[in-house]
Design a protein around this motif. Structure first.
Motif, PDB file in Angstrom:
ATOM      1  N   VAL A  26       0.842  -1.199   0.000  1.00 44.57           N
ATOM      2  CA  VAL A  26       0.000   0.000   0.000  1.00 44.57           C
ATOM      3  C   VAL A  26       0.880   1.254   0.000  1.00 44.57           C
ATOM      4  CG1 VAL A  26      -1.722   1.288   1.317  1.00 44.57           C
ATOM      5  CG2 VAL A  26      -1.913  -1.210   1.110  1.00 44.57           C
ATOM      6  N   VAL A  27       1.939   1.216   0.801  1.00 43.23           N
ATOM      7  CA  VAL A  27       2.850   2.359   0.868  1.00 43.23           C
ATOM      8  C   VAL A  27       3.497   2.612  -0.495  1.00 43.23           C
ATOM      9  CG1 VAL A  27       5.059   3.140   1.817  1.00 43.23           C
ATOM     10  CG2 VAL A  27       3.301   2.186   3.345  1.00 43.23           C
ATOM     11  N   ARG A  28       3.940   1.551  -1.126  1.00 39.69           N
ATOM     12  CA  ARG A  28       4.612   1.695  -2.428  1.00 39.69           C
ATOM     13  C   ARG A  28       3.689   2.372  -3.433  1.00 39.69           C
ATOM     14  NH1 ARG A  28       5.923  -3.128  -2.819  1.00 39.69           N
ATOM     15  NH2 ARG A  28       8.055  -2.992  -2.059  1.00 39.69           N
ATOM     16  N   ALA A  29       2.451   1.923  -3.460  1.00 40.59           N
ATOM     17  CA  ALA A  29       1.486   2.509  -4.394  1.00 40.59           C
ATOM     18  C   ALA A  29       1.182   3.956  -4.027  1.00 40.59           C
ATOM     19  CB  ALA A  29       0.202   1.673  -4.384  1.00 40.59           C
ATOM     20  N   ALA A  30       1.010   4.216  -2.733  1.00 44.50           N
ATOM     21  CA  ALA A  30       0.648   5.566  -2.293  1.00 44.50           C
ATOM     22  C   ALA A  30       1.781   6.549  -2.586  1.00 44.50           C
ATOM     23  CB  ALA A  30       0.319   5.550  -0.797  1.00 44.50           C
ATOM     24  N   SER A  46       4.244  -6.323  18.070  1.00 39.52           N
ATOM     25  CA  SER A  46       5.440  -6.458  18.900  1.00 39.52           C
ATOM     26  C   SER A  46       6.539  -5.598  18.277  1.00 39.52           C
ATOM     27  CB  SER A  46       5.898  -7.914  18.946  1.00 39.52           C
ATOM     28  OG  SER A  46       6.414  -8.293  17.679  1.00 39.52           O
ATOM     29  N   ARG A  47       7.517  -5.256  19.080  1.00 41.31           N
ATOM     30  CA  ARG A  47       8.629  -4.462  18.547  1.00 41.31           C
ATOM     31  C   ARG A  47       9.370  -5.221  17.447  1.00 41.31           C
ATOM     32  NH1 ARG A  47       9.192   0.885  21.360  1.00 41.31           N
ATOM     33  NH2 ARG A  47       7.067   0.890  22.090  1.00 41.31           N
ATOM     34  N   ARG A  48       9.420  -6.529  17.582  1.00 39.49           N
ATOM     35  CA  ARG A  48      10.055  -7.350  16.542  1.00 39.49           C
ATOM     36  C   ARG A  48       9.308  -7.190  15.217  1.00 39.49           C
ATOM     37  NH1 ARG A  48      12.729 -13.033  16.363  1.00 39.49           N
ATOM     38  NH2 ARG A  48      13.446 -12.384  18.400  1.00 39.49           N
ATOM     39  N   ASP A  49       7.993  -7.302  15.274  1.00 36.02           N
ATOM     40  CA  ASP A  49       7.194  -7.164  14.048  1.00 36.02           C
ATOM     41  C   ASP A  49       7.241  -5.726  13.522  1.00 36.02           C
ATOM     42  OD1 ASP A  49       6.565  -9.815  14.160  1.00 36.02           O
ATOM     43  OD2 ASP A  49       4.586  -9.528  15.033  1.00 36.02           O
ATOM     44  N   LEU A  50       7.257  -4.769  14.436  1.00 37.41           N
ATOM     45  CA  LEU A  50       7.290  -3.371  14.006  1.00 37.41           C
ATOM     46  C   LEU A  50       8.620  -3.044  13.313  1.00 37.41           C
ATOM     47  CD1 LEU A  50       5.608  -0.752  14.091  1.00 37.41           C
ATOM     48  CD2 LEU A  50       6.844  -0.159  16.186  1.00 37.41           C
ATOM     49  N   LEU A  51       9.689  -3.646  13.786  1.00 34.98           N
ATOM     50  CA  LEU A  51      10.989  -3.444  13.132  1.00 34.98           C
ATOM     51  C   LEU A  51      10.960  -4.012  11.711  1.00 34.98           C
ATOM     52  CD1 LEU A  51      13.976  -2.611  13.180  1.00 34.98           C
ATOM     53  CD2 LEU A  51      14.491  -4.789  14.305  1.00 34.98           C
ATOM     54  N   ALA A  52      10.409  -5.203  11.579  1.00 38.30           N
ATOM     55  CA  ALA A  52      10.313  -5.810  10.238  1.00 38.30           C
ATOM     56  C   ALA A  52       9.421  -4.954   9.333  1.00 38.30           C
ATOM     57  CB  ALA A  52       9.754  -7.227  10.352  1.00 38.30           C
ATOM     58  N   LEU A  53       8.324  -4.464   9.886  1.00 39.33           N
ATOM     59  CA  LEU A  53       7.404  -3.615   9.110  1.00 39.33           C
ATOM     60  C   LEU A  53       8.097  -2.323   8.670  1.00 39.33           C
ATOM     61  CD1 LEU A  53       4.567  -2.866   8.078  1.00 39.33           C
ATOM     62  CD2 LEU A  53       4.015  -2.075  10.384  1.00 39.33           C
ATOM     63  N   THR A  54       8.832  -1.726   9.582  1.00 42.77           N
ATOM     64  CA  THR A  54       9.528  -0.478   9.253  1.00 42.77           C
ATOM     65  C   THR A  54      10.531  -0.695   8.127  1.00 42.77           C
ATOM     66  OG1 THR A  54       9.255   0.277  11.538  1.00 42.77           O
ATOM     67  CG2 THR A  54      10.954   1.373  10.210  1.00 42.77           C
ATOM     68  N   ARG A  55      11.259  -1.785   8.227  1.00 48.13           N
ATOM     69  CA  ARG A  55      12.245  -2.065   7.166  1.00 48.13           C
ATOM     70  C   ARG A  55      11.564  -2.331   5.827  1.00 48.13           C
ATOM     71  NH1 ARG A  55      16.272  -5.400  11.286  1.00 48.13           N
ATOM     72  NH2 ARG A  55      17.574  -3.600  11.803  1.00 48.13           N
ATOM     73  N   VAL A  57       8.738  -1.030   4.860  1.00 53.99           N
ATOM     74  CA  VAL A  57       8.283   0.278   4.369  1.00 53.99           C
ATOM     75  C   VAL A  57       9.463   1.070   3.807  1.00 53.99           C
ATOM     76  CG1 VAL A  57       7.336   2.509   5.108  1.00 53.99           C
ATOM     77  CG2 VAL A  57       6.223   0.372   5.817  1.00 53.99           C
ATOM     78  N   GLN A  58      10.589   1.001   4.479  1.00 56.81           N
ATOM     79  CA  GLN A  58      11.774   1.701   3.966  1.00 56.81           C
ATOM     80  C   GLN A  58      12.142   1.188   2.569  1.00 56.81           C
ATOM     81  OE1 GLN A  58      14.223   0.888   7.473  1.00 56.81           O
ATOM     82  NE2 GLN A  58      14.381   3.092   7.867  1.00 56.81           N
ATOM     83  N   GLU A  59      12.071  -0.120   2.399  1.00 55.70           N
ATOM     84  CA  GLU A  59      12.348  -0.682   1.070  1.00 55.70           C
ATOM     85  C   GLU A  59      11.328  -0.193   0.048  1.00 55.70           C
ATOM     86  OE1 GLU A  59      14.065  -5.069   2.190  1.00 55.70           O
ATOM     87  OE2 GLU A  59      13.006  -4.805   0.282  1.00 55.70           O
ATOM     88  N   ALA A  60      10.075  -0.115   0.492  1.00 58.21           N
ATOM     89  CA  ALA A  60       8.997   0.261  -0.435  1.00 58.21           C
ATOM     90  C   ALA A  60       9.142   1.699  -0.936  1.00 58.21           C
ATOM     91  CB  ALA A  60       7.636   0.073   0.234  1.00 58.21           C
ATOM     92  N   VAL A  61       9.706   2.572  -0.101  1.00 58.36           N
ATOM     93  CA  VAL A  61       9.809   3.974  -0.515  1.00 58.36           C
ATOM     94  C   VAL A  61      11.175   4.292  -1.126  1.00 58.36           C
ATOM     95  CG1 VAL A  61       8.236   4.638   1.351  1.00 58.36           C
ATOM     96  CG2 VAL A  61      10.701   4.983   1.645  1.00 58.36           C
TER      97      VAL A  61
END
Lengths: 224, 224
Positions: A26-30, A46-55, A57-61
């Protein structure tokens, strides 16, 4: 020196609204449609999942230069991901403490919902904050615990105070394409959206529409 | 150089079980009774509240030298409070990431519940971990999502593996005074307790009783 930050159309992620699509998709498209900054928010992860999510998103942008990625609340995750910044609410770690942890080279945003909160934000030592998120402009189902709606007049007042104090001001809370222009006209530097993009069937096209509406809200000569 | 850490009787705080007493009051009493280390855990608290709680616990133990204060999960809070260490579970930030954030001078503990998890812990780069929490020895209402109980034999096996790999091993999960001696006899370096102290009417006396039971569990010549 803080990283460049364009607040014009600031996407705040919501994992459940994006589902079943991965947030990063969704981020990539937006971003392709015109989102200028992304805040990764998932209070339930969890912080573990949030770290993976953040990374993710960073790749997506990464393909679009200049799109900052900011982490909501989780300073440890922001540090590990080398994110561009952190955004905190009034109940999260105090802004001065967060600034001490993240150092001078990351962005720091704080949510404010009242004249008293903007006054407290402006009373912080210079360099603590970069941005305030003025909220909620209107009521929103994505943050049921938010305070009373500011409306356009309240938003204008808080944004003016923030900008007079040298802070970037973004508005958040219930803003969709139908109301983006009138929010932009209050004098904020940008708008934050959650549902308007995360729940959109076509986030790229929804972002393009929001950008068009935003450009209608301010005279062309002042539009960044 | 890590700070000194005596794992003999390691209190893990539970805000709800301590209530209506402030956690720091229960900690102060428990430390007076013989608790040797404290882990601040409150998964439901905001980071702001957890930081305040951690600082209150640090004040509460300050009168007794050598009692380390470790923060559960919240690396940002541990850094801000200058805590002695961090303890993470399998779902929290990965241990190598946490070590990168906290640097070499803080303690790092990891919960392990199976031979596979202890093997993974031992495969981490040397210096990543200091301690493993072997759990759950028995089922416990304070952590309903914990895996199947290890029992004394499982605890003995995981503790031996940890110690062979140079890590301190503590046991956690359902340990009260009635069973402390038999857990101590498995070869762990210490026991963690939650309910046995946080729910005790007299935490100081409960801690003294636990210490007496622990000293019965191991021959006097090896008891630290």
């Amino acid at each position: 020196m803080r990283p460049p930050f364009d607040p014009t159309l600031y996407l705040v992620t919501d994992t459940q609204l994006c589902a079943p699509r991965p947030v990063a998709d969704v981020v990539r498209a937006a971003v392709a449609g015109g989102v200028t900054a992304v805040q990764v928010r998932d209070k339930g992860a969890s912080r573990r999942d949030l770290l993976a999510l953040t990374r993710a998103v960073q790749e997506a942008v990464a393909e679009v230069p200049g799109v900052a990625v900011v982490v909501n609340d989780a300073v440890d995750v922001a540090l590990l991901a080398a994110a561009d910044g952190v955004h905190v609410g009034q109940e999260d770690l105090p802004a001065t403490e967060v600034r001490a942890l993240i150092g001078p080279r990351r962005l720091l945003g704080l949510s404010v919902s009242s004249p008293a909160e903007i006054a407290a934000a402006l009373a912080l030592p210079t360099g603590t904050l970069d941005l305030v998120g003025v909220s909620p402009v209107w009521g929103t189902p994505t943050k049921p615990d938010a305070g009373p709606a500011l409306g356009l007049d309240g938003t204008r007042e808080l944004a003016a105070a923030a900008r007079a104090g040298g802070l970037t001001a973004v508005a958040i809370g219930g803003i969709g394409a139908d109301r983006a222009a009138e929010v932009a006209a209050t004098g904020v530097d940008g708008i934050c959206v959650v549902s308007a993009l995360c729940a959109a069937a076509d986030p790229a096209s929804a972002a393009r529409k929001l950008r068009r509406e935003l450009s209608r809200g301010v005279p062309a000569e002042v539009y960044r």
